[in-house]
Design an enzyme around this catalytic site. Structure first.
Site, PDB file in Angstrom:
ATOM      1  N   CYS A   1       5.730   3.598  14.349  1.00 47.93           N
ATOM      2  CA  CYS A   1       5.303   2.972  12.832  1.00 47.93           C
ATOM      3  C   CYS A   1       4.563   3.878  11.965  1.00 47.93           C
ATOM      4  O   CYS A   1       3.962   5.122  12.939  1.00 47.93           O
ATOM      5  CB  CYS A   1       4.919   1.324  12.947  1.00 47.93           C
ATOM      6  SG  CYS A   1       4.901   0.815  13.345  1.00 47.93           S
ATOM      7  N   GLY A  27       9.376   5.201  10.547  1.00 40.27           N
ATOM      8  CA  GLY A  27       9.442   4.019  10.322  1.00 40.27           C
ATOM      9  C   GLY A  27      10.904   3.872   9.377  1.00 40.27           C
ATOM     10  O   GLY A  27       9.991   3.820   8.302  1.00 40.27           O
ATOM     11  N   ASN A 106       0.177   1.116  14.304  1.00 39.63           N
ATOM     12  CA  ASN A 106       0.723   1.988  15.218  1.00 39.63           C
ATOM     13  C   ASN A 106       0.162   2.241  16.289  1.00 39.63           C
ATOM     14  O   ASN A 106      -0.850   1.948  16.671  1.00 39.63           O
ATOM     15  CB  ASN A 106       0.609   3.586  14.352  1.00 39.63           C
ATOM     16  CG  ASN A 106       1.431   4.053  14.955  1.00 39.63           C
ATOM     17  OD1 ASN A 106       1.122   5.268  14.805  1.00 39.63           O
ATOM     18  ND2 ASN A 106       2.447   3.556  15.490  1.00 39.63           N
ATOM     19  N   GLY A 107       1.888   1.350  16.881  1.00 36.95           N
ATOM     20  CA  GLY A 107       1.278   1.443  18.299  1.00 36.95           C
ATOM     21  C   GLY A 107       2.192   0.117  19.549  1.00 36.95           C
ATOM     22  O   GLY A 107       3.213  -0.425  17.978  1.00 36.95           O
ATOM     23  N   TYR A 247       9.199  15.344  19.508  1.00 35.43           N
ATOM     24  CA  TYR A 247       9.796  14.792  18.538  1.00 35.43           C
ATOM     25  C   TYR A 247       9.057  13.731  17.529  1.00 35.43           C
ATOM     26  O   TYR A 247       9.524  13.859  16.181  1.00 35.43           O
ATOM     27  CB  TYR A 247      10.340  13.633  18.882  1.00 35.43           C
ATOM     28  CG  TYR A 247      11.403  13.147  17.979  1.00 35.43           C
ATOM     29  CD1 TYR A 247      12.262  13.245  17.977  1.00 35.43           C
ATOM     30  CD2 TYR A 247      11.498  11.016  17.745  1.00 35.43           C
ATOM     31  CE1 TYR A 247      13.040  12.348  16.972  1.00 35.43           C
ATOM     32  CE2 TYR A 247      12.136  10.565  17.233  1.00 35.43           C
ATOM     33  CZ  TYR A 247      13.173  11.145  16.485  1.00 35.43           C
ATOM     34  OH  TYR A 247      13.970  10.506  15.724  1.00 35.43           O
TER      35      TYR A 247
END
Ligand code: 5GP
Ligand code: SF4
Ligand code: MG
Length: 466
Positions: A1, A27, A106-107, A247
């Protein structure tokens, strides 16, 4: 995210929309923005789909006034694939004794199942199926007298990976977990404005100046043009996600002071040294394999070419949560440049092999187009373990490298040769000259090594074996 927050600016929502647009690669399923304005109070808009389709119309943006706000772009991780409800879309908002707060995360919280069970037993009413919502309920139960202190209480109970951006009526808050698994940076706009963002590429789009990264285990509270920093957690060795370099992040971002593009190019250089092969052309699988292919071509002296062309109007295939769409996705998104490929020995470079579906289809397309040989080179080691810290790798039994040797994978994919970069080579490319220190690895690399820096306790309860 991806997360983004702004404070001390004329129209926070417009900055947030632009910031989220620059973070869209993190995301694509859904996005949301919450703002606060003294007259309008807290306002929120949460939508499925791209930022550009939801947060550009005046009709929506008008409903989000104020000088402070936060936003989130969502990519669902394990557990909720394909059936995200709008109630799972962040930011989450809660009203407490001392006013409201909103959070964007995020996570992935690795003890969320246990926390949720405990909170529900004690009377919390959950609105979503998201792990992140635990943070709001833990905050609501804290006895601390202000929201940043409540947040510290809450996050001390949370295990796993989190970069959180939160807001009260007047304060923008940013926190990173003690290991700093996911990124978070601070930027400055104008005299008194500050922004928090997952990546630096979102600072560039709004012309914000990069100030610094939020440190692992750090909390910043920003209001009235001042940034207050604290370290609320027990210190832990830092374990940034190495896959962000490979990535996940955008190549024009700077992570840990390093250009992501340069790290990826350097991975290609290392790959060419570790895994040379005689061939006519180095081709990336665009866009994720492009910088590594450039590095491979540079180091090997073999010409670089765009043997595969990407349709720019498709999203990232992997992030489409349903398997059926993902399977179709490859052809919708990638096509072979026949005139270039014909009769050539191709070195095909991609960032990773997960299920192997993308690679297999691309190889088929290359052979159909008359390629003489296909040599596959991968810019990460074999992905053998799922990620429990916010990257959506599938279950272990779907990871090709979990149940096949490299040679078996080569046969399965039907390529003439297959080689992955070594973990040491990857570390060198990421700037660790001596390679990976097995006693104290500098990064999280659990999806390659199986060494999880945070015990994934919910998954172990569900029967996952380390
Ligand atoms: P596969 O077809 O092997 O399952 O998927 C590999 C492709 O998915 C790579 O080209 C990579 O760029 C892309 N990808 C997208 N998201 C992710 C992710 O979260 N993890 C990994 N390992 N690869 C991803
Ligand atoms: Fe990153 Fe892999 Fe660690 Fe997940 S398991 S945080 S993708 S290095
Ligand atoms: Mg790819």
């Amino acid at each position: 995210c991806g997360v983004f927050g702004a404070v001390g600016v004329a129209d926070a929502a417009s900055f947030i929309a632009l910031g989220l647009h620059a973070l869209q690669h993190r995301g694509q399923e859904a996005g949301g923005i919450v703002t606060y304005d003294t007259e309008a109070g807290f306002q929120s808009a949460r939508r499925f789909g791209y930022v550009r389709d939801n947060f550009t119309s005046q009709k929506v943006m008008e409903t989000l006034p104020g000088p402070i706000g936060i936003g989130h772009v969502r990519y669902s991780t394990a557990g909720s694939k394909g059936n995200t409800a709008i109630r799972d879309v962040q930011p989450f908002f809660g009203e407490f004794a001392m006013g409201g707060a909103a959070i964007a995360h995020n996570g992935n919280i690795t003890n969320a199942v246990a926390l949720r069970r405990e909170l529900i037993e004690r009377g919390s009413i959950f609105q979503s199926s998201s792990d992140s919502e635990c943070i709001i309920h833990l905050m609501a139960r804290s006895l601390q007298r202000n929201i940043p202190e409540r947040m510290k209480d809450a996050l001390r109970r949370v295990e796993g990976a989190f970069s959180v951006v939160a807001m009260t009526r007047t304060k923008l808050i940013g926190v990173r977990d003690p290991r700093g698994v996911r990124p978070l940076v601070l930027g400055k706009v104008g005299d008194k404005g500050y922004v928090l963002s997952s990546e630096t590429c979102a600072l560039d789009i709004i012309g914000a100046e990069f100030v610094r990264e939020i440190e692992p285990g750090e909390m910043v509270v920003i209001s009235d043009g001042k940034v207050q920093s604290s370290k609320p957690f027990e210190p832990k060795p830092s374990r940034f996600c190495i896959f962000e370099h490979v990535y996940f992040s955008r190549p024009d971002s700077i992570l840990e002071g390093r250009s992501v593009y340069e790290t990826r190019r350097q991975i290609g250089v290392e790959l060419a040294i570790e895994a040379p092969v005689e061939a006519d052309l180095v081709c990336p699988v665009p866009d994720s394999g492009t910088p590594a292919a450039i590095g491979y071509a540079f180091q090997s002296g073999i010409p670089y070419g765009m043997g595969i062309i990407r349709n720019q109007y498709m999203g990232r295939t992997f992030i489409e949560p349903s398997e059926q769409i993902r399977n179709m996705g490859v052809r919708l998104k990638l096509n072979v440049n026949r005139a270039l490929i014909r009769d050539k020995r191709i070195i095909l470079v991609d960032d990773s092999v997960v299920r192997g579906t993308t690679s297999q289809k691309i190889k088929d397309m290359l052979l159909d187009a008359g390629a003489a040989e296909v040599h596959f080179r991968i810019a990460s080691p074999p992905t053998m373990w799922p990620c429990f810290y916010g990257v959506d790798t599938p279950d272990r039994d779907k990871l090709l490298a979990a149940y096949m040797s490299v040679e078996q994978m080569r046969v399965h994919l039907g390529v003439d040769s297959l080689q992955f970069i070594s973990l040491d080579g990857l570390y060198r490319a990421a700037g660790v000259a001596e390679g990976r220190d097995a006693n104290a690895p500098r990064y999280c690399d659990a999806c390659f090594s199986g060494e999880y820096p945070v015990v994934p306790s919910d998954m172990i309860d569900k029967g996952f074996k380390l």
